[in-house]
Design an enzyme around this catalytic site. Structure first.
Site, PDB file in Angstrom:
ATOM      1  N   GLY A  11       0.842  -1.204   0.000  1.00 51.93           N
ATOM      2  CA  GLY A  11       0.000   0.000   0.000  1.00 51.93           C
ATOM      3  C   GLY A  11       0.869   1.242   0.000  1.00 51.93           C
ATOM      4  O   GLY A  11       0.509   2.291   0.546  1.00 51.93           O
ATOM      5  N   ALA A  12       2.027   1.118  -0.650  1.00 53.52           N
ATOM      6  CA  ALA A  12       3.103   2.102  -0.507  1.00 53.52           C
ATOM      7  C   ALA A  12       2.780   3.467  -1.102  1.00 53.52           C
ATOM      8  O   ALA A  12       3.412   4.459  -0.751  1.00 53.52           O
ATOM      9  CB  ALA A  12       4.386   1.540  -1.115  1.00 53.52           C
ATOM     10  N   ALA A  13       1.786   3.537  -1.990  1.00 54.49           N
ATOM     11  CA  ALA A  13       1.405   4.841  -2.547  1.00 54.49           C
ATOM     12  C   ALA A  13       0.252   5.472  -1.762  1.00 54.49           C
ATOM     13  O   ALA A  13      -0.232   6.541  -2.122  1.00 54.49           O
ATOM     14  CB  ALA A  13       1.015   4.695  -4.021  1.00 54.49           C
ATOM     15  N   ILE A  16      -1.111   6.364   4.590  1.00 52.51           N
ATOM     16  CA  ILE A  16      -0.273   5.992   5.739  1.00 52.51           C
ATOM     17  C   ILE A  16       1.183   5.927   5.308  1.00 52.51           C
ATOM     18  O   ILE A  16       2.078   6.461   5.983  1.00 52.51           O
ATOM     19  CB  ILE A  16      -0.742   4.651   6.353  1.00 52.51           C
ATOM     20  CG1 ILE A  16      -2.119   4.816   7.003  1.00 52.51           C
ATOM     21  CG2 ILE A  16       0.284   4.125   7.374  1.00 52.51           C
ATOM     22  CD1 ILE A  16      -2.727   3.537   7.542  1.00 52.51           C
ATOM     23  N   GLN A 112      -0.569 -12.661  -0.427  1.00 50.62           N
ATOM     24  CA  GLN A 112       0.619 -12.099   0.216  1.00 50.62           C
ATOM     25  C   GLN A 112       1.202 -13.077   1.247  1.00 50.62           C
ATOM     26  O   GLN A 112       2.417 -13.172   1.408  1.00 50.62           O
ATOM     27  CB  GLN A 112       0.297 -10.732   0.825  1.00 50.62           C
ATOM     28  CG  GLN A 112       0.007  -9.719  -0.290  1.00 50.62           C
ATOM     29  CD  GLN A 112      -0.214  -8.297   0.191  1.00 50.62           C
ATOM     30  OE1 GLN A 112      -0.125  -8.012   1.382  1.00 50.62           O
ATOM     31  NE2 GLN A 112      -0.510  -7.409  -0.738  1.00 50.62           N
ATOM     32  N   GLY A 130      -3.374  -3.008   7.579  1.00 45.49           N
ATOM     33  CA  GLY A 130      -4.560  -2.870   6.721  1.00 45.49           C
ATOM     34  C   GLY A 130      -5.763  -3.585   7.323  1.00 45.49           C
ATOM     35  O   GLY A 130      -5.654  -4.721   7.781  1.00 45.49           O
ATOM     36  N   ASN A 131      -6.891  -2.944   7.312  1.00 42.74           N
ATOM     37  CA  ASN A 131      -8.103  -3.468   7.953  1.00 42.74           C
ATOM     38  C   ASN A 131      -8.906  -4.421   7.081  1.00 42.74           C
ATOM     39  O   ASN A 131      -8.867  -4.288   5.868  1.00 42.74           O
ATOM     40  CB  ASN A 131      -9.005  -2.283   8.342  1.00 42.74           C
ATOM     41  CG  ASN A 131      -8.526  -1.645   9.627  1.00 42.74           C
ATOM     42  OD1 ASN A 131      -8.104  -2.324  10.534  1.00 42.74           O
ATOM     43  ND2 ASN A 131      -8.590  -0.324   9.672  1.00 42.74           N
ATOM     44  N   ASP A 159      -4.349   2.138  18.903  1.00 44.29           N
ATOM     45  CA  ASP A 159      -5.361   2.164  19.965  1.00 44.29           C
ATOM     46  C   ASP A 159      -4.686   2.341  21.329  1.00 44.29           C
ATOM     47  O   ASP A 159      -5.157   3.092  22.181  1.00 44.29           O
ATOM     48  CB  ASP A 159      -6.174   0.870  19.922  1.00 44.29           C
ATOM     49  CG  ASP A 159      -6.681   0.589  18.517  1.00 44.29           C
ATOM     50  OD1 ASP A 159      -7.487   1.390  18.022  1.00 44.29           O
ATOM     51  OD2 ASP A 159      -6.242  -0.398  17.895  1.00 44.29           O
ATOM     52  N   HIS A 187      -8.923  -4.877  16.693  1.00 36.43           N
ATOM     53  CA  HIS A 187      -8.806  -3.477  16.281  1.00 36.43           C
ATOM     54  C   HIS A 187     -10.123  -3.078  15.624  1.00 36.43           C
ATOM     55  O   HIS A 187     -10.280  -3.110  14.409  1.00 36.43           O
ATOM     56  CB  HIS A 187      -7.640  -3.267  15.312  1.00 36.43           C
ATOM     57  CG  HIS A 187      -7.678  -1.904  14.677  1.00 36.43           C
ATOM     58  ND1 HIS A 187      -7.442  -0.751  15.391  1.00 36.43           N
ATOM     59  CD2 HIS A 187      -7.959  -1.500  13.422  1.00 36.43           C
ATOM     60  CE1 HIS A 187      -7.577   0.289  14.590  1.00 36.43           C
ATOM     61  NE2 HIS A 187      -7.892  -0.137  13.390  1.00 36.43           N
TER      62      HIS A 187
HETATM   63  P1  NAX Z   1      -5.092   4.380   1.260  1.00 31.25           P
HETATM   64  O1  NAX Z   1      -6.325   3.978   0.540  1.00 31.25           O
HETATM   65  O2  NAX Z   1      -4.613   5.776   1.200  1.00 31.25           O
HETATM   66  O3  NAX Z   1      -3.885   3.457   0.765  1.00 31.25           O
HETATM   67  C1  NAX Z   1      -4.007   2.084   0.625  1.00 31.25           C
HETATM   68  C2  NAX Z   1      -3.117   1.688  -0.525  1.00 31.25           C
HETATM   69  O4  NAX Z   1      -3.103   0.265  -0.602  1.00 31.25           O
HETATM   70  C3  NAX Z   1      -3.598   2.201  -1.877  1.00 31.25           C
HETATM   71  O5  NAX Z   1      -2.559   2.940  -2.501  1.00 31.25           O
HETATM   72  C4  NAX Z   1      -3.919   0.925  -2.637  1.00 31.25           C
HETATM   73  O6  NAX Z   1      -3.617   1.017  -4.030  1.00 31.25           O
HETATM   74  C5  NAX Z   1      -3.016  -0.074  -1.938  1.00 31.25           C
HETATM   75  N1  NAX Z   1      -3.380  -1.475  -2.140  1.00 31.25           N
HETATM   76  C6  NAX Z   1      -4.628  -2.007  -2.260  1.00 31.25           C
HETATM   77  N2  NAX Z   1      -4.544  -3.322  -2.500  1.00 31.25           N
HETATM   78  C7  NAX Z   1      -3.239  -3.640  -2.521  1.00 31.25           C
HETATM   79  C8  NAX Z   1      -2.524  -4.844  -2.733  1.00 31.25           C
HETATM   80  N3  NAX Z   1      -3.160  -5.988  -3.010  1.00 31.25           N
HETATM   81  N4  NAX Z   1      -1.179  -4.815  -2.688  1.00 31.25           N
HETATM   82  C9  NAX Z   1      -0.527  -3.662  -2.444  1.00 31.25           C
HETATM   83  N5  NAX Z   1      -1.145  -2.483  -2.261  1.00 31.25           N
HETATM   84  C10 NAX Z   1      -2.488  -2.473  -2.280  1.00 31.25           C
HETATM   85  O7  NAX Z   1      -5.305   3.902   2.770  1.00 31.25           O
HETATM   86  P2  NAX Z   1      -4.475   4.288   4.080  1.00 31.25           P
HETATM   87  O8  NAX Z   1      -5.095   5.479   4.704  1.00 31.25           O
HETATM   88  O9  NAX Z   1      -3.028   4.312   3.771  1.00 31.25           O
HETATM   89  O10 NAX Z   1      -4.843   3.050   5.012  1.00 31.25           O
HETATM   90  C11 NAX Z   1      -4.351   1.742   4.726  1.00 31.25           C
HETATM   91  C12 NAX Z   1      -5.051   0.706   5.593  1.00 31.25           C
HETATM   92  O11 NAX Z   1      -4.784   0.950   6.976  1.00 31.25           O
HETATM   93  C13 NAX Z   1      -6.573   0.709   5.473  1.00 31.25           C
HETATM   94  O12 NAX Z   1      -7.002  -0.635   5.400  1.00 31.25           O
HETATM   95  C14 NAX Z   1      -7.021   1.333   6.775  1.00 31.25           C
HETATM   96  O13 NAX Z   1      -8.318   0.926   7.126  1.00 31.25           O
HETATM   97  C15 NAX Z   1      -5.982   0.791   7.713  1.00 31.25           C
HETATM   98  N6  NAX Z   1      -5.842   1.465   9.012  1.00 31.25           N
HETATM   99  C16 NAX Z   1      -5.514   0.699  10.079  1.00 31.25           C
HETATM  100  C17 NAX Z   1      -5.303   1.236  11.337  1.00 31.25           C
HETATM  101  C18 NAX Z   1      -4.931   0.379  12.487  1.00 31.25           C
HETATM  102  O14 NAX Z   1      -4.767   0.924  13.598  1.00 31.25           O
HETATM  103  N7  NAX Z   1      -4.770  -0.935  12.380  1.00 31.25           N
HETATM  104  C19 NAX Z   1      -5.500   2.683  11.581  1.00 31.25           C
HETATM  105  C20 NAX Z   1      -5.425   3.510  10.332  1.00 31.25           C
HETATM  106  C21 NAX Z   1      -6.078   2.888   9.127  1.00 31.25           C
HETATM  107  O15 NAX Z   1      -7.465   3.065   9.216  1.00 31.25           O
END
Ligand code: NAX
Length: 328
Positions: A11-13, A16, A112, A130-131, A159, A187
């Site tokens: 999710g490097a682009a 987060i 993965q 990732g959630n 949290d 979470h």
């Molecule tokens: P974004 O939507 O900004 O970024 C996610 C990125 O993941 C996108 O660039 C997308 O293209 C990429 N992606 C999707 N499928 C992929 C795959 N198969 N392989 C590689 N990359 C892939 O989300 P962001 O705000 O960065 O949040 C990322 C994740 O963190 C979400 O699932 C979010 O719900 C989760 N979170 C978890 C938290 C925790 O405490 N555990 C808190 C923050 C956040 O809500």
């Protein structure tokens, strides 16, 4: 050592990672002496945006960043990685049912998990942000039979940090004065932030606070619903604080926790505190020499027991759902 540690980030682009990657490259994960190589995974349509992030990493001229590789194939990107931070996931879109969400993420975390199993270094540690993080971690773990289960964690450190900050504000102390905070469970909004073992300046937090109504009706819901409150205020979900927590969890897992304190980590249940094996749930943990241990022997009163059981019940139902989809 001078050999770079290979750190995979997915999710490097995304939002987060726009914070996370720069901090890893600056040495905040592994310290100011340890070179790192970044392995960045994205889906194909996001690779162009990721190239822009890599241009910015180049433009920081970080002395510790030995190399950056990007790609959309987990088998290549995960080759030889020592640490993997799985941040990318499929967000819930409008009208999506919970089962659709679990299935869409299942497709990501099965692939993965297998890629890590087949290509990661023997010492790999995997942290899922990732959630739905706990269940995504369970799926990856189940698809990586050659990697010990305990190398799969999920993130509840955000949290934990939120709970520490709330308690510090309530008691008028610096966050440094708070220790032994615990998040139990998933979470999600069912998580149980437990102040009953926490200390404020070494004194039992419940005694210092002396306000059960605040604990039940203010502290708990504030921590449980903090993610939603941030979306409400910012118009976007937590990103910098989530990146910070991801770094802190992995940093502590590699480099250890401080004496006389613990952190919250979601790890495979081992029967501790009556939580049957089969889920990845948040526990109080310490880390020595890169290995975590669940803090044992805490007394759990009836109030806490009910809250822990409710969150574990949610994890069990998520596990049953993904099991039914053939993802485990
Ligand atoms: P974004 O939507 O900004 O970024 C996610 C990125 O993941 C996108 O660039 C997308 O293209 C990429 N992606 C999707 N499928 C992929 C795959 N198969 N392989 C590689 N990359 C892939 O989300 P962001 O705000 O960065 O949040 C990322 C994740 O963190 C979400 O699932 C979010 O719900 C989760 N979170 C978890 C938290 C925790 O405490 N555990 C808190 C923050 C956040 O809500």
């Amino acid at each position: 050592s001078n050999t770079p540690v290979k750190v995979a980030v997915t999710g490097a682009a995304g939002a987060i990672c726009y914070n996370l990657l720069f901090r890893i490259a600056a040495g905040e994960l592994l310290g100011p002496e340890q070179p790192v190589e970044l392995r960045l995974l994205e889906i194909t349509p996001a690779l162009k945006a990721l190239e822009g992030v890599v241009m910015e990493l180049d433009d920081c001229a970080f002395p510790l960043l030995s190399k950056v590789e990007i790609g959309d194939d987990a088998n290549t990107v995960f080759d030889g990685v020592n640490l993997a931070m799985l941040v990318g996931a499929r967000p819930r879109s409008k009208g999506m049912e919970r089962s659709d969400l679990l299935e869409a993420n299942g497709a990501i975390f099965t692939v993965q998990g297998r890629a890590l199993n087949d290509h990661a270094a023997d010492d790999v540690k995997v942290l899922v942000t990732g959630n739905p993080a706990n269940t995504n971690a369970l799926i990856a773990m189940s698809n990586a039979p050659d990697i010990p289960n305990r190398r799969f964690n999920a993130l509840t450190r955000l949290d934990h940090n939120r709970a520490v900050a709330q308690l510090a504000q309530k008691t008028g102390v610096s966050v440094n004065a708070i220790s032994q905070m615990t998040i139990w469970g998933n979470h999600s909004a069912t998580q149980y932030p437990d102040v009953f073992h926490a200390l404020v300046d070494g004194r039992p937090a419940a005694e210092v606070v002396d306000d059960q109504d605040w604990v039940e009706n203010d502290f708990l819901p504030t921590v449980q619903k903090r993610g939603a409150a941030i979306i409400d205020a910012r118009g976007a979900s937590s990103a910098a604080s989530a990146a910070n927590a991801t770094i802190e969890h992995m940093r502590d897992w590699v480099r250890g926790t401080p004496a006389n304190d613990w952190v919250s980590m979601s790890v495979p249940s081992d029967g501790s505190y009556g939580i049957a094996e089969g889920v990845i749930t948040s526990y109080p943990c310490t880390v020595t020499d890169g290995e975590y241990s669940i803090v044992e022997g805490l007394e759990i009163d009836a109030f806490s027991r009910e809250k822990i059981d409710a969150s574990v019940a949610e994890l069990n139902s998520e596990r049953e759902a993904v099991h039914g989809m053939g993802l485990l």
